[in-house]
Motif scaffolding. Structure first.
Motif, PDB file in Angstrom:
ATOM      1  N   ILE A 177     -11.022  -2.523   1.502  1.00  0.00           N
ATOM      2  CA  ILE A 177     -11.764  -2.208   0.273  1.00  0.00           C
ATOM      3  C   ILE A 177     -13.262  -2.045   0.553  1.00  0.00           C
ATOM      4  O   ILE A 177     -13.867  -1.031   0.190  1.00  0.00           O
ATOM      5  CB  ILE A 177     -11.527  -3.295  -0.792  1.00  0.00           C
ATOM      6  CG1 ILE A 177     -10.052  -3.277  -1.251  1.00  0.00           C
ATOM      7  CG2 ILE A 177     -12.469  -3.113  -1.989  1.00  0.00           C
ATOM      8  CD1 ILE A 177      -9.638  -4.485  -2.081  1.00  0.00           C
ATOM      9  N   ASP A 178     -13.858  -3.041   1.213  1.00  0.00           N
ATOM     10  CA  ASP A 178     -15.310  -3.067   1.401  1.00  0.00           C
ATOM     11  C   ASP A 178     -15.829  -2.097   2.453  1.00  0.00           C
ATOM     12  O   ASP A 178     -16.909  -1.533   2.298  1.00  0.00           O
ATOM     13  CB  ASP A 178     -15.774  -4.485   1.772  1.00  0.00           C
ATOM     14  CG  ASP A 178     -15.535  -5.496   0.669  1.00  0.00           C
ATOM     15  OD1 ASP A 178     -15.287  -5.091  -0.491  1.00  0.00           O
ATOM     16  OD2 ASP A 178     -15.577  -6.708   0.975  1.00  0.00           O
ATOM     17  N   LYS A 179     -15.090  -1.909   3.535  1.00  0.00           N
ATOM     18  CA  LYS A 179     -15.592  -1.104   4.658  1.00  0.00           C
ATOM     19  C   LYS A 179     -14.945   0.273   4.787  1.00  0.00           C
ATOM     20  O   LYS A 179     -15.557   1.198   5.305  1.00  0.00           O
ATOM     21  CB  LYS A 179     -15.396  -1.852   5.984  1.00  0.00           C
ATOM     22  CG  LYS A 179     -16.033  -3.221   6.040  1.00  0.00           C
ATOM     23  CD  LYS A 179     -17.524  -3.129   6.128  1.00  0.00           C
ATOM     24  CE  LYS A 179     -18.094  -4.528   6.357  1.00  0.00           C
ATOM     25  NZ  LYS A 179     -19.410  -4.691   5.834  1.00  0.00           N
ATOM     26  N   LEU A 180     -13.679   0.394   4.348  1.00  0.00           N
ATOM     27  CA  LEU A 180     -12.967   1.647   4.581  1.00  0.00           C
ATOM     28  C   LEU A 180     -12.666   2.435   3.309  1.00  0.00           C
ATOM     29  O   LEU A 180     -11.983   3.455   3.353  1.00  0.00           O
ATOM     30  CB  LEU A 180     -11.667   1.376   5.363  1.00  0.00           C
ATOM     31  CG  LEU A 180     -11.877   0.791   6.771  1.00  0.00           C
ATOM     32  CD1 LEU A 180     -10.534   0.510   7.432  1.00  0.00           C
ATOM     33  CD2 LEU A 180     -12.718   1.718   7.637  1.00  0.00           C
ATOM     34  N   GLY A 181     -13.190   1.972   2.166  1.00  0.00           N
ATOM     35  CA  GLY A 181     -13.118   2.744   0.935  1.00  0.00           C
ATOM     36  C   GLY A 181     -11.766   2.821   0.251  1.00  0.00           C
ATOM     37  O   GLY A 181     -11.508   3.753  -0.513  1.00  0.00           O
ATOM     38  N   TYR A 182     -10.894   1.842   0.497  1.00  0.00           N
ATOM     39  CA  TYR A 182      -9.586   1.845  -0.173  1.00  0.00           C
ATOM     40  C   TYR A 182      -9.765   1.386  -1.618  1.00  0.00           C
ATOM     41  O   TYR A 182     -10.355   0.339  -1.867  1.00  0.00           O
ATOM     42  CB  TYR A 182      -8.603   0.912   0.540  1.00  0.00           C
ATOM     43  CG  TYR A 182      -8.036   1.488   1.817  1.00  0.00           C
ATOM     44  CD1 TYR A 182      -6.678   1.737   1.922  1.00  0.00           C
ATOM     45  CD2 TYR A 182      -8.849   1.777   2.911  1.00  0.00           C
ATOM     46  CE1 TYR A 182      -6.142   2.265   3.095  1.00  0.00           C
ATOM     47  CE2 TYR A 182      -8.328   2.301   4.083  1.00  0.00           C
ATOM     48  CZ  TYR A 182      -6.975   2.545   4.163  1.00  0.00           C
ATOM     49  OH  TYR A 182      -6.451   3.075   5.313  1.00  0.00           O
ATOM     50  N   PRO A 183      -9.259   2.144  -2.595  1.00  0.00           N
ATOM     51  CA  PRO A 183      -9.372   1.737  -4.001  1.00  0.00           C
ATOM     52  C   PRO A 183      -8.387   0.598  -4.301  1.00  0.00           C
ATOM     53  O   PRO A 183      -7.184   0.767  -4.091  1.00  0.00           O
ATOM     54  CB  PRO A 183      -8.984   2.992  -4.790  1.00  0.00           C
ATOM     55  CG  PRO A 183      -8.895   4.106  -3.797  1.00  0.00           C
ATOM     56  CD  PRO A 183      -8.712   3.492  -2.459  1.00  0.00           C
ATOM     57  N   PRO A 184      -8.872  -0.554  -4.757  1.00  0.00           N
ATOM     58  CA  PRO A 184      -7.955  -1.677  -5.015  1.00  0.00           C
ATOM     59  C   PRO A 184      -6.859  -1.341  -6.019  1.00  0.00           C
ATOM     60  O   PRO A 184      -5.751  -1.864  -5.930  1.00  0.00           O
ATOM     61  CB  PRO A 184      -8.861  -2.792  -5.523  1.00  0.00           C
ATOM     62  CG  PRO A 184     -10.222  -2.236  -5.623  1.00  0.00           C
ATOM     63  CD  PRO A 184     -10.253  -0.874  -5.026  1.00  0.00           C
ATOM     64  N   GLU A 185      -7.146  -0.434  -6.953  1.00  0.00           N
ATOM     65  CA  GLU A 185      -6.130  -0.072  -7.950  1.00  0.00           C
ATOM     66  C   GLU A 185      -4.985   0.750  -7.349  1.00  0.00           C
ATOM     67  O   GLU A 185      -3.955   0.955  -7.998  1.00  0.00           O
ATOM     68  CB  GLU A 185      -6.766   0.673  -9.131  1.00  0.00           C
ATOM     69  CG  GLU A 185      -7.360   2.013  -8.800  1.00  0.00           C
ATOM     70  CD  GLU A 185      -8.807   1.970  -8.270  1.00  0.00           C
ATOM     71  OE1 GLU A 185      -9.406   3.052  -8.170  1.00  0.00           O
ATOM     72  OE2 GLU A 185      -9.322   0.867  -7.951  1.00  0.00           O
ATOM     73  N   LEU A 186      -5.150   1.199  -6.092  1.00  0.00           N
ATOM     74  CA  LEU A 186      -4.093   1.948  -5.413  1.00  0.00           C
ATOM     75  C   LEU A 186      -3.468   1.132  -4.281  1.00  0.00           C
ATOM     76  O   LEU A 186      -2.881   1.669  -3.342  1.00  0.00           O
ATOM     77  CB  LEU A 186      -4.639   3.282  -4.880  1.00  0.00           C
ATOM     78  CG  LEU A 186      -5.149   4.246  -5.946  1.00  0.00           C
ATOM     79  CD1 LEU A 186      -5.704   5.519  -5.315  1.00  0.00           C
ATOM     80  CD2 LEU A 186      -4.062   4.580  -6.961  1.00  0.00           C
ATOM     81  N   MET A 187      -3.612  -0.197  -4.393  1.00  0.00           N
ATOM     82  CA  MET A 187      -3.053  -1.116  -3.401  1.00  0.00           C
ATOM     83  C   MET A 187      -2.279  -2.208  -4.125  1.00  0.00           C
ATOM     84  O   MET A 187      -2.638  -2.584  -5.240  1.00  0.00           O
ATOM     85  CB  MET A 187      -4.181  -1.767  -2.585  1.00  0.00           C
ATOM     86  CG  MET A 187      -5.051  -0.792  -1.836  1.00  0.00           C
ATOM     87  SD  MET A 187      -6.511  -1.593  -1.123  1.00  0.00           S
ATOM     88  CE  MET A 187      -5.754  -2.620   0.123  1.00  0.00           C
ATOM     89  N   GLY A 188      -1.244  -2.723  -3.475  1.00  0.00           N
ATOM     90  CA  GLY A 188      -0.491  -3.832  -4.042  1.00  0.00           C
ATOM     91  C   GLY A 188      -0.045  -4.780  -2.962  1.00  0.00           C
ATOM     92  O   GLY A 188       0.334  -4.353  -1.864  1.00  0.00           O
ATOM     93  N   ASN A 189      -0.105  -6.073  -3.245  1.00  0.00           N
ATOM     94  CA  ASN A 189       0.387  -7.106  -2.335  1.00  0.00           C
ATOM     95  C   ASN A 189       1.728  -7.623  -2.822  1.00  0.00           C
ATOM     96  O   ASN A 189       1.953  -7.742  -4.025  1.00  0.00           O
ATOM     97  CB  ASN A 189      -0.605  -8.279  -2.252  1.00  0.00           C
ATOM     98  CG  ASN A 189      -1.771  -7.982  -1.350  1.00  0.00           C
ATOM     99  OD1 ASN A 189      -1.698  -7.119  -0.483  1.00  0.00           O
ATOM    100  ND2 ASN A 189      -2.868  -8.688  -1.542  1.00  0.00           N
ATOM    101  N   GLU A 190       2.606  -7.941  -1.858  1.00  0.00           N
ATOM    102  CA  GLU A 190       3.931  -8.494  -2.164  1.00  0.00           C
ATOM    103  C   GLU A 190       4.717  -7.565  -3.095  1.00  0.00           C
ATOM    104  O   GLU A 190       5.206  -7.966  -4.143  1.00  0.00           O
ATOM    105  CB  GLU A 190       3.812  -9.899  -2.769  1.00  0.00           C
ATOM    106  CG  GLU A 190       3.246 -10.921  -1.813  1.00  0.00           C
ATOM    107  CD  GLU A 190       4.174 -11.230  -0.649  1.00  0.00           C
ATOM    108  OE1 GLU A 190       5.391 -11.272  -0.836  1.00  0.00           O
ATOM    109  OE2 GLU A 190       3.659 -11.424   0.467  1.00  0.00           O
ATOM    110  N   VAL A 191       4.831  -6.307  -2.695  1.00  0.00           N
ATOM    111  CA  VAL A 191       5.514  -5.294  -3.497  1.00  0.00           C
ATOM    112  C   VAL A 191       7.023  -5.387  -3.247  1.00  0.00           C
ATOM    113  O   VAL A 191       7.480  -5.309  -2.102  1.00  0.00           O
ATOM    114  CB  VAL A 191       4.985  -3.882  -3.152  1.00  0.00           C
ATOM    115  CG1 VAL A 191       5.750  -2.810  -3.895  1.00  0.00           C
ATOM    116  CG2 VAL A 191       3.491  -3.797  -3.446  1.00  0.00           C
TER     117      VAL A 191
END
Length: 148
Positions: free
Chosen positions: A38-52
């Motif tokens: 998120i902070d360094k590589l620009g991944y949008p948190p709303e397009l990520m999920g944990n424990e899917v």
């Protein structure tokens, strides 16, 4: 009144699940990688999920982190292990089983000390090891599958 053992465990806030979770060694690796994405590589948190949650055959499983595209198509699965766990062929086989369901183009395995990212080959293309974790814009470019 005595406290339960669960309340004595260190906790960490997971921004993707939006809740406090137990800080296990594997969870520490997950939170460090998620923050980096998120902070360094620009991944949008709303397009990520944990424990899917997903189904592998008749079994219910959870992939550690799933990254999707703006159109909601799956792009990348990340499998975390504790720093003490060696990244073996068994770990790679585990993420490939998950990918038999999701068919993402990029697979990542990490124990926090080592990280391997693979661009998965389909239709006769070879799977190849990437030199580093791609930024989110690079991931979108890497994984674009042009339709005829």
């Amino acid at each position: 009144m005595t406290e339960s053992r669960a309340s004595e465990r260190p906790m960490v806030y997971d921004p993707l699940r939006r809740k406090e979770v137990a800080l296990t060694p594997e969870e520490g690796v997950r939170q460090g990688i998620v923050r980096h994405l998120i902070d360094k590589l620009g991944y949008p948190p709303e397009l990520m999920g944990n424990e899917v949650a997903l189904r592998v055959g008749k079994l219910s499983r959870r992939c550690d982190t799933l990254v999707i595209a703006p159109d909601r198509s799956p792009l990348m699965i990340i499998e975390y292990k504790a720093p003490s766990i060696r990244l073996s062929d068994a770990v790679l086989e585990q993420i490939y089983r998950y990918n038999s369901v999701l068919r993402v183009p990029v697979l990542v395995i990490t124990n926090g000390r080592e990280i391997y990212a693979y661009l998965v080959g389909y239709d006769g293309e070879e799977t190849r090891l990437l030199s580093r974790l791609p930024s989110y814009p690079e991931l979108l470019t890497l994984t674009r599958r042009d339709c005829p």
